[in-house]
Design a protein around this motif. Structure first.
Motif, mmCIF file in Angstrom:
data_model
loop_
_atom_site.group_PDB
_atom_site.id
_atom_site.type_symbol
_atom_site.label_atom_id
_atom_site.label_comp_id
_atom_site.label_asym_id
_atom_site.label_seq_id
_atom_site.Cartn_x
_atom_site.Cartn_y
_atom_site.Cartn_z
ATOM 1 N N VAL A 1 0.864 -1.088 -0.055
ATOM 2 C CA VAL A 1 -0.147 -0.149 0.001
ATOM 3 C C VAL A 1 0.904 1.126 -0.140
ATOM 4 O O VAL A 1 1.888 1.060 0.330
ATOM 5 C CB VAL A 1 -1.006 -0.003 1.143
ATOM 6 C CG1 VAL A 1 -1.911 -1.112 1.067
ATOM 7 C CG2 VAL A 1 -0.077 0.059 2.415
ATOM 8 N N THR A 2 0.284 2.218 -0.526
ATOM 9 C CA THR A 2 0.928 3.622 -0.477
ATOM 10 C C THR A 2 1.360 3.900 0.896
ATOM 11 O O THR A 2 0.716 3.841 2.021
ATOM 12 C CB THR A 2 0.154 4.696 -1.034
ATOM 13 O OG1 THR A 2 -0.996 4.773 -0.275
ATOM 14 C CG2 THR A 2 -0.146 4.671 -2.452
ATOM 15 N N GLY A 3 2.723 4.415 1.251
ATOM 16 C CA GLY A 3 3.157 4.675 2.617
ATOM 17 C C GLY A 3 3.574 3.712 3.546
ATOM 18 O O GLY A 3 3.977 3.765 4.710
ATOM 19 N N ALA A 4 3.742 2.365 2.823
ATOM 20 C CA ALA A 4 4.041 1.335 3.429
ATOM 21 C C ALA A 4 5.825 1.176 3.759
ATOM 22 O O ALA A 4 6.132 0.285 4.689
ATOM 23 C CB ALA A 4 3.722 -0.205 2.430
ATOM 24 N N GLY A 5 6.445 2.095 3.213
ATOM 25 C CA GLY A 5 7.846 2.115 3.255
ATOM 26 C C GLY A 5 8.809 1.420 2.269
ATOM 27 O O GLY A 5 9.645 0.532 2.809
ATOM 28 N N LEU B 1 12.954 -6.502 -9.782
ATOM 29 C CA LEU B 1 11.847 -6.317 -8.804
ATOM 30 C C LEU B 1 11.076 -5.297 -9.291
ATOM 31 O O LEU B 1 11.351 -4.029 -9.434
ATOM 32 C CB LEU B 1 12.776 -5.916 -7.544
ATOM 33 C CG LEU B 1 11.564 -5.531 -6.187
ATOM 34 C CD1 LEU B 1 10.927 -6.776 -5.953
ATOM 35 C CD2 LEU B 1 12.680 -5.016 -5.114
ATOM 36 N N PHE B 2 9.627 -5.483 -9.265
ATOM 37 C CA PHE B 2 8.531 -4.395 -9.593
ATOM 38 C C PHE B 2 7.921 -4.088 -8.272
ATOM 39 O O PHE B 2 7.448 -4.966 -7.532
ATOM 40 C CB PHE B 2 7.525 -5.083 -10.240
ATOM 41 C CG PHE B 2 8.177 -5.715 -11.625
ATOM 42 C CD1 PHE B 2 8.829 -4.649 -12.639
ATOM 43 C CD2 PHE B 2 8.404 -6.869 -12.044
ATOM 44 C CE1 PHE B 2 9.170 -5.051 -13.898
ATOM 45 C CE2 PHE B 2 8.951 -7.321 -13.106
ATOM 46 C CZ PHE B 2 9.421 -6.641 -14.070
ATOM 47 N N LEU B 3 7.800 -2.651 -8.001
ATOM 48 C CA LEU B 3 7.358 -2.063 -6.887
ATOM 49 C C LEU B 3 5.977 -1.294 -7.395
ATOM 50 O O LEU B 3 5.966 -0.741 -8.224
ATOM 51 C CB LEU B 3 8.029 -1.334 -6.186
ATOM 52 C CG LEU B 3 9.515 -1.665 -5.656
ATOM 53 C CD1 LEU B 3 10.263 -0.519 -5.131
ATOM 54 C CD2 LEU B 3 9.524 -2.892 -4.832
ATOM 55 N N THR B 4 4.841 -1.603 -6.537
ATOM 56 C CA THR B 4 3.888 -0.794 -6.750
ATOM 57 C C THR B 4 2.619 -0.900 -5.752
ATOM 58 O O THR B 4 2.755 -1.918 -4.999
ATOM 59 C CB THR B 4 3.094 -1.130 -8.250
ATOM 60 O OG1 THR B 4 1.902 -0.399 -8.561
ATOM 61 C CG2 THR B 4 2.446 -2.678 -8.163
ATOM 62 N N ALA B 5 1.706 0.027 -5.638
ATOM 63 C CA ALA B 5 0.616 -0.053 -4.812
ATOM 64 C C ALA B 5 -0.380 -0.212 -5.569
ATOM 65 O O ALA B 5 -1.482 -0.703 -4.983
ATOM 66 C CB ALA B 5 0.595 1.372 -4.160
ATOM 67 N N ASP C 1 3.389 0.701 -12.422
ATOM 68 C CA ASP C 1 2.123 0.876 -13.194
ATOM 69 C C ASP C 1 1.983 2.213 -13.485
ATOM 70 O O ASP C 1 0.915 2.560 -14.238
ATOM 71 C CB ASP C 1 1.019 0.385 -12.122
ATOM 72 C CG ASP C 1 1.001 1.365 -10.844
ATOM 73 O OD1 ASP C 1 1.897 1.503 -10.214
ATOM 74 O OD2 ASP C 1 0.118 2.598 -10.808
ATOM 75 N N SER C 2 2.775 3.043 -13.449
ATOM 76 C CA SER C 2 2.591 4.501 -13.657
ATOM 77 C C SER C 2 3.038 4.976 -15.268
ATOM 78 O O SER C 2 3.690 4.148 -15.695
ATOM 79 C CB SER C 2 3.872 5.322 -12.937
ATOM 80 O OG SER C 2 3.679 6.772 -13.171
ATOM 81 N N PHE C 3 2.259 5.981 -15.491
ATOM 82 C CA PHE C 3 2.527 6.534 -16.960
ATOM 83 C C PHE C 3 3.708 7.298 -16.917
ATOM 84 O O PHE C 3 4.284 7.820 -15.935
ATOM 85 C CB PHE C 3 1.472 7.549 -17.280
ATOM 86 C CG PHE C 3 1.539 8.325 -18.585
ATOM 87 C CD1 PHE C 3 1.321 8.018 -19.848
ATOM 88 C CD2 PHE C 3 2.382 9.697 -18.659
ATOM 89 C CE1 PHE C 3 1.401 8.375 -21.061
ATOM 90 C CE2 PHE C 3 2.500 10.041 -19.875
ATOM 91 C CZ PHE C 3 2.189 9.496 -21.100
ATOM 92 N N PRO C 4 4.766 6.939 -17.948
ATOM 93 C CA PRO C 4 4.334 6.501 -19.419
ATOM 94 C C PRO C 4 4.817 4.861 -19.273
ATOM 95 O O PRO C 4 4.527 4.388 -20.378
ATOM 96 C CB PRO C 4 5.190 7.050 -20.157
ATOM 97 C CG PRO C 4 6.403 7.609 -19.586
ATOM 98 C CD PRO C 4 5.992 7.792 -18.088
ATOM 99 N N TYR C 5 5.414 4.309 -18.417
ATOM 100 C CA TYR C 5 6.061 3.235 -18.552
ATOM 101 C C TYR C 5 5.000 1.814 -18.730
ATOM 102 O O TYR C 5 5.201 1.361 -19.646
ATOM 103 C CB TYR C 5 6.962 2.560 -17.197
ATOM 104 C CG TYR C 5 7.369 1.171 -17.186
ATOM 105 C CD1 TYR C 5 8.590 1.041 -17.920
ATOM 106 C CD2 TYR C 5 6.647 0.094 -16.596
ATOM 107 C CE1 TYR C 5 8.995 -0.338 -17.717
ATOM 108 C CE2 TYR C 5 7.028 -0.999 -16.655
ATOM 109 C CZ TYR C 5 8.388 -1.248 -17.378
ATOM 110 O OH TYR C 5 8.628 -2.618 -17.478
ATOM 111 N N ALA C 6 3.922 2.065 -18.016
ATOM 112 C CA ALA C 6 2.708 0.942 -18.239
ATOM 113 C C ALA C 6 2.207 0.821 -19.532
ATOM 114 O O ALA C 6 1.846 -0.096 -20.020
ATOM 115 C CB ALA C 6 1.635 1.213 -17.266
ATOM 116 N N GLN C 7 2.224 1.973 -20.575
ATOM 117 C CA GLN C 7 1.812 2.037 -21.643
ATOM 118 C C GLN C 7 2.641 2.123 -22.981
ATOM 119 O O GLN C 7 2.299 2.128 -24.108
ATOM 120 C CB GLN C 7 0.729 3.173 -21.854
ATOM 121 C CG GLN C 7 -0.452 3.200 -20.814
ATOM 122 C CD GLN C 7 -0.235 3.879 -19.585
ATOM 123 O OE1 GLN C 7 0.820 4.465 -19.310
ATOM 124 N NE2 GLN C 7 -1.090 3.630 -18.559
#
Length: 446
Positions: free
Chosen positions: A127-131, A241-245, A216-222
């Motif tokens: 989750v966002t803010g998980a560190g 290693l992929f990181l995302t919320a 998952d962020s633009f522009p990488y995801a698309q």
């Protein structure tokens, strides 16, 4: 201009940009910059294909229009590169960070180290803010001590700019470099690289470990070219290693197909649940804005926050909305209310973000450029027109995640002003509720 052979270790650079003496150096290799096949050209830097007619140059040569912002790739030049030799001195204790990971963070961190050691691909859904950044530190420490080359890449310049000083402080004795399109710093061969995903187009089989933050962020995801860049920049036996919320459907499909392992962290480091979205219905707000007005409910909420000095971000759908919203609020707020507008092409963007972070502003009116990767302590969030298509469900989850990130204020308000309860809004509400259920279950079982 490249003047030293070590500036080409694990990189791929147009031969036109390389000093003649370096081109004659032992160990330098070249490959064609452009390949021609079946009426198309294929760029070897970004992997994109273009029809010959639209990419033609005089003299029967061709160029790649897709990655031209990094310098023109043409068919009458080569890409020069040199194998990555890992010429690094292994430090005894590179981690100068004095903090402590929570039990949940330590479990995720150990999983990361395991996948680094086994050179496997892994997804951390936290989750966002998980560190997430702090959870990387033990794995980076292990990699540095084993003379491995590491890159942390993000699609967003703002994320890289905020991340770099945190990594620099945590590994104070380690040479590292920050790379993005707005800097003038000369490139240096370093064991640790922080960069935008676009900058990975300059690398070739360089990194033993490649971490993609906000995957998952633009522009990488698309952008297929950026996925190609990741494949090119990592060594064939490298770890990813992929990181995302907010993981994409494509990533979760790889997880289901067992091509990608996954670990979850549904709780923030302070072990409080995510602030939930409050939906406030304001029909025809855009029609009001064209007449120089805003919904009374929005004005009252902004006034209350300004009166109590509660700092916040006000998101609007488009750049064209910034000025009229700001003009209406300037008329109804006291002169002492300090606020600005900001967007991706704003030449003063970084200065304004710094002003907000240093408490010189009560609020910023912004586009989605601040949806992720930046932390302003103790803020609330308002989204005007959250139901418009420009706000994807992941973007709305990330925006909501700007709130409650600090232990001294693990709560806050997230207000979505909407014309209708569109799918993107409903999806964001469901996703936050889902992670909160997982977080609550975890707390209840302890």
């Amino acid at each position: 201009m490249i003047t030293k052979i070590n500036e080409l270790y694990g990189r791929q650079i147009n031969t036109f940009e390389i000093d003649a003496a370096v081109l004659d150096a032992t160990g330098l290799k070249t490959r064609p910059a452009i390949k021609k096949l079946n009426g198309q050209i294929e760029c070897q830097r970004c992997g994109m294909r273009t029809d010959c007619q639209s990419s033609a140059l005089p003299g029967n040569h061709f160029y790649c229009p897709e990655c031209i912002n990094l310098g023109r790739m043409v068919s009458n030049c080569d890409l020069a590169y040199a194998n990555e030799p890992n010429q690094f001195e292994p430090p005894n204790n590179p981690l100068t960070w004095q903090g402590r990971l929570t039990t949940d963070q330590l479990q995720c961190s150990n999983t990361i180290i395991d996948h680094f050691q086994r050179r496997k691909a892994h997804l951390l859904w936290a989750v966002t803010g998980a560190g997430k950044t702090e959870m990387l530190f033990p794995g980076i420490k292990w990699a540095l001590q084993n003379r491995l080359r590491i890159a942390i890449a993000s699609p967003r310049v703002d994320v890289c700019i905020e991340l770099f000083p945190r990594i620099k402080e945590a590994f104070a004795t380690t040479p590292m470099i920050l790379l993005h399109g707005r800097q003038s710093e000369k490139y240096q061969y370093s064991q640790l690289t922080i960069c935008t995903t676009h900058q990975l187009l300059r690398f070739y089989r360089a990194f033993d470990i490649l971490i993609i933050d906000e995957v998952d962020s633009f522009p990488y995801a698309q952008d297929a070219g950026l996925h190609y860049a990741v494949d090119n920049a990592i060594k064939p036996d490298g770890a990813r290693l992929f990181l995302t919320a907010t993981p994409s459907a494509d990533l979760l499909k790889l997880v289901r197909q067992k091509q990608l392992s996954i670990s979850y962290l549904p709780l923030r480091f302070h072990r409080h649940l995510l602030p939930q979205i409050k939906r406030r219905y304001v029909p025809y707000w855009r029609e009001k804005l064209t007449k120089g007005k805003l919904p009374r409910r929005l004005i009252d909420l902004v006034r209350m926050k300004v009166r109590t000095n509660q700092r916040f971000l006000l998101f609007v759908p488009h750049v064209r909305d910034l000025k009229p919203v700001a003009e209406v609020l300037a008329k109804v707020l006291p002169d002492t209310a300090q606020f600005m507008t900001v967007h991706s092409e704003d030449p003063h963007r970084l200065t304004k973000v710094t002003a907000m972070r240093e408490l010189h502003l009560v609020f910023l009116i912004t586009t989605t450029i601040l949806e992720r990767g930046v932390t302003f302590p103790g803020i609330d969030v308002i989204v005007l027109g959250a139901d418009e298509d420009i706000f994807s469900t992941p973007a709305l989850v990330q925006i909501a995640g700007r709130v409650g990130r600090k232990a001294d204020r693990p709560f806050g308000d997230v207000d979505f002003f909407i014309h209708s309860n569109a799918k993107n809004v409903a999806g964001a509400v469901r996703q936050i509720a889902h992670m909160n259920r997982l977080g609550a279950q975890k707390l209840n079982h302890e």
